[in-house]
Motif scaffolding. Structure first.
Motif, PDB file in Angstrom:
ATOM      1  N   ASP A  12       0.675  -1.221  -0.336  1.00 45.22           N
ATOM      2  CA  ASP A  12      -0.144  -0.159  -0.166  1.00 45.22           C
ATOM      3  C   ASP A  12       1.151   1.425   0.093  1.00 45.22           C
ATOM      4  O   ASP A  12       0.530   2.609  -0.514  1.00 45.22           O
ATOM      5  CB  ASP A  12      -1.037  -0.492   1.067  1.00 45.22           C
ATOM      6  CG  ASP A  12      -1.986  -1.444   0.794  1.00 45.22           C
ATOM      7  OD1 ASP A  12      -2.587  -1.885  -0.326  1.00 45.22           O
ATOM      8  OD2 ASP A  12      -2.957  -1.474   2.166  1.00 45.22           O
ATOM      9  N   VAL A  13       1.680   1.574   0.654  1.00 45.08           N
ATOM     10  CA  VAL A  13       2.731   2.099   0.763  1.00 45.08           C
ATOM     11  C   VAL A  13       3.073   2.575  -0.863  1.00 45.08           C
ATOM     12  O   VAL A  13       3.558   3.759  -1.086  1.00 45.08           O
ATOM     13  CB  VAL A  13       3.725   1.735   1.582  1.00 45.08           C
ATOM     14  CG1 VAL A  13       5.430   3.450   1.513  1.00 45.08           C
ATOM     15  CG2 VAL A  13       3.760   2.313   2.641  1.00 45.08           C
ATOM     16  N   ASN A  15       1.676   2.335  -3.089  1.00 43.01           N
ATOM     17  CA  ASN A  15       0.473   2.804  -4.132  1.00 43.01           C
ATOM     18  C   ASN A  15      -0.230   4.167  -3.863  1.00 43.01           C
ATOM     19  O   ASN A  15      -1.409   4.722  -3.737  1.00 43.01           O
ATOM     20  CB  ASN A  15      -0.409   2.420  -4.086  1.00 43.01           C
ATOM     21  CG  ASN A  15       0.162   1.105  -4.879  1.00 43.01           C
ATOM     22  OD1 ASN A  15       0.531   1.037  -6.149  1.00 43.01           O
ATOM     23  ND2 ASN A  15      -0.595  -0.114  -4.221  1.00 43.01           N
ATOM     24  N   LEU A  16       0.986   4.841  -2.914  1.00 43.17           N
ATOM     25  CA  LEU A  16       0.203   6.203  -2.100  1.00 43.17           C
ATOM     26  C   LEU A  16      -0.046   7.145  -3.117  1.00 43.17           C
ATOM     27  O   LEU A  16       0.843   7.711  -4.155  1.00 43.17           O
ATOM     28  CB  LEU A  16       1.276   7.030  -1.172  1.00 43.17           C
ATOM     29  CG  LEU A  16       0.980   6.096   0.217  1.00 43.17           C
ATOM     30  CD1 LEU A  16       1.454   6.275   1.291  1.00 43.17           C
ATOM     31  CD2 LEU A  16       0.211   6.099   1.133  1.00 43.17           C
ATOM     32  N   VAL A  78       0.591   3.219   8.368  1.00 48.55           N
ATOM     33  CA  VAL A  78      -0.198   2.820   6.531  1.00 48.55           C
ATOM     34  C   VAL A  78      -1.172   2.927   6.726  1.00 48.55           C
ATOM     35  O   VAL A  78      -1.776   3.527   6.044  1.00 48.55           O
ATOM     36  CB  VAL A  78       0.486   1.486   6.207  1.00 48.55           C
ATOM     37  CG1 VAL A  78      -0.068   1.093   4.489  1.00 48.55           C
ATOM     38  CG2 VAL A  78       2.264   1.943   5.766  1.00 48.55           C
ATOM     39  N   SER A  79      -2.165   2.705   7.386  1.00 43.95           N
ATOM     40  CA  SER A  79      -4.089   2.750   7.693  1.00 43.95           C
ATOM     41  C   SER A  79      -4.175   4.183   7.703  1.00 43.95           C
ATOM     42  O   SER A  79      -5.123   4.421   7.126  1.00 43.95           O
ATOM     43  CB  SER A  79      -4.149   1.092   9.091  1.00 43.95           C
ATOM     44  OG  SER A  79      -5.484   1.985   9.348  1.00 43.95           O
ATOM     45  N   THR A  82      -3.826   5.697   4.201  1.00 36.20           N
ATOM     46  CA  THR A  82      -4.546   5.556   3.066  1.00 36.20           C
ATOM     47  C   THR A  82      -6.634   5.736   3.696  1.00 36.20           C
ATOM     48  O   THR A  82      -6.847   5.063   2.737  1.00 36.20           O
ATOM     49  CB  THR A  82      -4.206   4.152   3.213  1.00 36.20           C
ATOM     50  OG1 THR A  82      -4.683   3.061   3.943  1.00 36.20           O
ATOM     51  CG2 THR A  82      -2.679   3.566   2.496  1.00 36.20           C
ATOM     52  N   GLY A  84      -7.610   3.575   5.745  1.00 37.12           N
ATOM     53  CA  GLY A  84      -8.475   2.334   5.670  1.00 37.12           C
ATOM     54  C   GLY A  84      -8.332   2.164   7.344  1.00 37.12           C
ATOM     55  O   GLY A  84      -8.623   1.277   8.766  1.00 37.12           O
TER      56      GLY A  84
END
Length: 84
Positions: A12-13, A15-16, A78-79, A82, A84
């Motif tokens: 996910d990092v 795809n920031l 990360v959450s 994002t 999330g």
């Protein structure tokens, strides 16, 4: 902490949509290294390598943090980034 949550956070990092800033990137770097390698080793880079020095210092600040805690902190950071 399930390794799959950590693995997903690592992906996910990449795809920031927005740059989280240098402080956040250093924190993520340090948490990742602490989770995957453990405590920092080796000599601190010299003044001619300010990026390496900043990375070393961020990682060294986490010395003694258990790997599973670093993983959990990485996933939480990360959450937050994002949504999330």
């Amino acid at each position: 902490m399930a390794g799959t949550d950590f693995d997903k956070a690592v992906k996910d990092v990449g795809n920031l949509a927005d740059d989280p800033g240098n402080d956040t990137k250093l924190r993520l770097y340090a948490l990742y290294k602490q989770a995957t390698v453990g405590d920092v080793e080796g000599k601190r880079p010299g003044f001619t390598n300010p990026v390496g020095r900043a990375k070393y210092d961020a990682w060294a600040a986490l010395s003694g943090t258990p790997g599973d805690q670093a993983e959990a902190d990485y996933v939480a950071e990360v959450s937050r980034l994002t949504g999330g």
